[in-house]
Design an enzyme around this catalytic site. Structure first.
Site, mmCIF file in Angstrom:
data_model
loop_
_atom_site.group_PDB
_atom_site.id
_atom_site.type_symbol
_atom_site.label_atom_id
_atom_site.label_comp_id
_atom_site.label_asym_id
_atom_site.label_seq_id
_atom_site.Cartn_x
_atom_site.Cartn_y
_atom_site.Cartn_z
ATOM 1 N N ASP A 484 0.837 -1.203 0.000
ATOM 2 C CA ASP A 484 0.000 0.000 0.000
ATOM 3 C C ASP A 484 0.875 1.257 0.000
ATOM 4 O OD1 ASP A 484 -2.316 1.504 0.134
ATOM 5 O OD2 ASP A 484 -3.090 0.555 1.951
ATOM 6 N N ASP A 553 -10.823 1.872 -3.536
ATOM 7 C CA ASP A 553 -11.451 1.560 -2.252
ATOM 8 C C ASP A 553 -12.966 1.577 -2.367
ATOM 9 O OD1 ASP A 553 -9.182 1.137 -0.765
ATOM 10 O OD2 ASP A 553 -9.022 3.201 -0.056
HETATM 11 C C1 DGJ Z 1 -5.875 1.865 1.962
HETATM 12 C C2 DGJ Z 1 -6.275 0.666 1.162
HETATM 13 O O1 DGJ Z 1 -6.781 1.043 -0.091
HETATM 14 C C3 DGJ Z 1 -7.276 -0.149 1.955
HETATM 15 O O2 DGJ Z 1 -7.714 -1.252 1.208
HETATM 16 C C4 DGJ Z 1 -6.642 -0.583 3.232
HETATM 17 O O3 DGJ Z 1 -5.598 -1.485 2.977
HETATM 18 C C5 DGJ Z 1 -6.146 0.610 4.016
HETATM 19 N N1 DGJ Z 1 -5.304 1.440 3.227
HETATM 20 C C6 DGJ Z 1 -5.416 0.167 5.255
HETATM 21 O O4 DGJ Z 1 -4.854 1.215 5.931
#
Ligand code: DGJ
Length: 733
Positions: A484, A553
């Protein structure tokens, strides 16, 4: 000087006639891909405003296949049409890689500053070579400035079985003093002269990435890009240009994509005197000069281009094919159905709740259990712990092994979330190395999501990062890493490298690639997912080092169809990670049936991200049934050819995937809402064998491909958010 090019013509690569031809009198090179041709010339004599200019590299042709003789003639005719008017330079818009300097007034691809603040490049062709290796043909044209020690190699590559042409340049300082590069694009793509130009591009924001936009370009320069250090949610490095008449099925489309995961910029320049060029490359305007030290070279990222004559659909399939064959590693494998714990447990992960979720995930048929954020350091919320990649002993008293063993006992692989480029100021790492973040000593270190960006441009930080992750993967049986990146660059300072701070924009990305490459080599069984707060880092550069990308997301079904439609313009379903989550969820109050949410996610690499502990038995059973159905068709979805039958809308939309041998296809159709008295239209399919007969699941009659193309498939959808998956199988007599 004599220019030598090895002739590499008439080769057959994978059955395609591809290669590079060269006419040494006219100094014209012709690149032949299976379905297109591309020509450049460096004519022995070019006269502009009565002055003879040496070694001008001109764009000659890009489009449907032509012969070398055609290309030579086009090059001559083109120059005979050049304007001789005093206020114009015919070089503008005509050059293959325009440099700043001399009789040029359009945007340059290369702008350099030499000793004495000389801002002008005058180069000579010093050599050329055409090579053929492992199915790829490469043409390199080498130039050197006539006075200052700058060498520029302009590269072209054609890979097997694709019409995509890869371009990049290498700039080398062959002297002893620093040369400043204000701009060094990877390529300038020149289009034919049309009456009008329509640009297709992808814009967005967090939760709404890859939104397709189309707009006419009038005279002037349209720029897009990212100034954030990452590819960004806000624009994606892809463009397509047509003359305003192309459709999904027909028409000439020129498109391009940059393989780069940092700041970038495209400039589509329509000249008032005619012509259109798209220039693009790494970095953004005013990111500071890139100081090329003595003896140093900079390779720009690949900016790839593709011409297709059969509309936007064929252009997308061309990019998908290229990405599957030449960008993604292990593209032949199927991606597993994963479960991700983020939306269920947030930061509150522990051994018990992850084991409970894993049991439910296994029950519905998931194959990979991924534990998200919150398992390490003091990361019990988003204020602390980033940077401390040690398992939290309060939450996992015996390390990760008991959870991983349990996940294995349930028949799944185990995956984990990391965000290695980040640090919370409240972390042991930051307390130990406050200088490891990008910062200006005199300025505030602004936080976003309570975190700062580690200076990965530093080699010691890159080594530290590799060691942290190498240890994690060596100590635990982990098969999947969700990588991430939740914070863009601000205060881009690198005080210990005050002489050349602008390098951080490029070196960060190069070192990110380096760490990923080293990890992949050391742990070949581990798959990687690129995530950046959803889809903030999706590009061909990161796809060369990861196995899939987290698209957004936002997992709301109808929103997701729009994001996926934009994503599919360039990137393949095989890499598009999609989860089914709960409704309403933290992002969207809309309630959409479980089946529709599954069907939306089944258009890519299916995953589940809802809180399974809250799902009823009926929901778990339905999920299990849909996952089993997906597994039967996933190789068609992940490896088939994509046809966008109807774009996302409030009414009927659909995508179709067809196997290469056209024996099987999958249709996913969605109805937004039904209007009173309105029947959803029959769905006309594409890409099938017109003479073959197909059986369609859910229908008790067989149809020929021709009937399905012309009459269509009468999918019966009704009401709000109805959806269906139809599996077509060719019937052998
Ligand atoms: C952002 C990501 O897009 C989410 O899926 C998740 O992993 C969060 N970060 C966790 O902090």
């Amino acid at each position: 000087m004599a220019v030598r090019t090895t002739r590499v013509g008439d080769d057959r690569v994978g059955g395609d006639r591809v290669g590079i031809d060269y006419d040494d009198e006219a100094r014209v090179w012709l690149l032949r891909t299976p379905g297109t041709a591309y020509a450049v010339a460096c004519p022995p004599e070019v006269t502009v405003h009565r002055q003879q200019l040496p070694d001008v590299l001109l764009h000659v042709y890009w489009g449907a296949p032509v012969t070398l003789a055609d290309a030579v003639q086009i090059a001559t005719v083109q120059r005979s049409r050049w304007s001789r008017r005093g206020f114009e330079s015919p070089l503008d818009g005509a050059e293959e890689y325009p440099v700043a300097g001399g009789l040029r007034f359009a945007r340059p691809a290369l702008a350099a500053r030499f000793a004495g603040d000389v801002r002008s490049v005058e180069w000579r062709l010093t050599g050329s070579s055409a090579t053929h290796d492992a199915g790829a043909h490469e043409l390199t044209l080498e130039f050197a400035d006539a006075y200052f020690p700058l060498a520029v190699a302009v590269h072209y590559r054609i890979q097997a079985g694709t019409d995509v042409i890869e371009r990049w340049v290498t700039a080398t300082n062959t002297g002893s003093a620093v040369i400043e590069l204000d701009r060094v694009d990877s390529a300038a793509w020149t289009l034919p002269e049309w009456d009008s130009y329509r640009l297709s591009h992808l814009i967005g924001r967090w939760g709404a990435e890859t939104q397709l936009r189309r707009q006419e370009l009038t005279e002037g320069t349209f720029t897009t890009g990212s100034r954030r250090g990452i590819t960004s949610h806000h624009a994606n490095p892809w463009f397509a240009l047509d003359d305003g008449t192309a459709t999904e099925q027909a028409g000439s489309v020129y498109s391009g994509a940059l393989a780069w995961s940092g700041s970038w910029e495209f400039a589509a320049q329509r000249l008032a005197q005619g012509g259109m060029q798209v220039l693009g490359g790494l970095g953004h305007t005013d990111f500071g000069p890139y100081r090329l030290a003595a003896g140093e070279s900079l390779d720009t990222p690949v900016f790839a281009g593709l011409y297709t004559s059969d509309g936007f659909g064929a252009a997308s399939r061309g990019w998908h094919e290229y990405t599957l064959r030449h960008v993604l590693a292990n593209a032949d494998t199927n991606r597993p159905v994963l479960y991700n714990s983020w939306e269920a447990t947030g930061f509150d992960v522990n051994e018990q709740n992850q084991m409970a979720l894993a049991a439910k995930a296994a029950r519905i048929g998931c194959e990979l259990f991924v534990m998200d954020d919150g398992w390490f350091g003091s990361r019990v919320h988003d204020h602390a712990g980033l940077g401390d990649w040690r398992v939290n002993p309060d939450r996992f008293p015996n390390g990760l092994t008991p959870l991983i063993d349990e996940v294995h006992r349930l028949g799944m692989d185990f995956g984990i979330w990391v965000e290695p480029e980040m640090v919370n100021p409240d972390s042991d790492l930051y307390r130990e190395h406050p200088d490891w973040v990008y910062h200006f000593p005199e300025r505030t270190r602004h936080q976003m999501r309570n975190q700062l960006v580690l200076n990965l441009a530093r080699l010691d930080v890159a080594d530290w990062m590799f060691t942290q992750l190498d240890n994690l993967l060596s100590d635990n049986d982990i098969r999947f890493v969700k990588w991430d990146m939740n914070r863009v660059f601000t205060e881009p300072g690198w005080p210990s490298n005050a002489d050349n701070p602008a390098r951080l924009w490029t070196d960060h990305v190069h070192n990110l690639y380096g760490v990923l490459d080293r990890l992949r080599a050391a742990h070949p069984d581990v798959a990687f997912e690129s995530c950046s707060g959803g889809g903030g880092r999706i590009d061909l550069g990161i796809l060369a080092r990861t196995d899939q990308v987290w698209t957004s997301d936002n997992t709301d079904g109808p929103d997701r169809l729009i994001i996926q439609d934009g994503y599919s313009q360039l990137y393949p379903a095989r890499a598009m990670s999609c989860w089914v989550t709960d409704v309403p969820n933290f992002l969207d109050p809309r309630t959409v049936p479980l089946r529709y949410r599954f069907h939306a996610a089944m258009a890519g690499v299916l995953g589940v991200g809802g809180d399974l502990s809250e799902w009823s038995d009926a929901e778990l059973d339905e999920a299990a049934e849909l996952i089993a159905q997906y597994k039967k068709v996933r190789s068609i979805v992940q490896h088939g050819r994509l046809y966008r039958l109807r774009a996302p809308s409030d009414g009927l939309s659909a995508v179709q995937y067809v196997t290469r041998d056209r024996t099987q296809a999958v249709v996913l159709a969605y109805l937004g809402a039904q209007r009173f008295g309105q029947r959803p239209p029959v769905l006309r399919l594409a890409g099938l064998d017109p003479t073959a007969r197909y059986r369609a699941s859910g229908f008790d009659v067989e149809f020929t491909g021709a009937a399905l193309h012309t009459f269509g498939l009468p999918v019966r959808l009704q009401g709000d958010y109805d959806s269906v998956l139809v599996h077509l199988t060719r019937v052998d007599d």
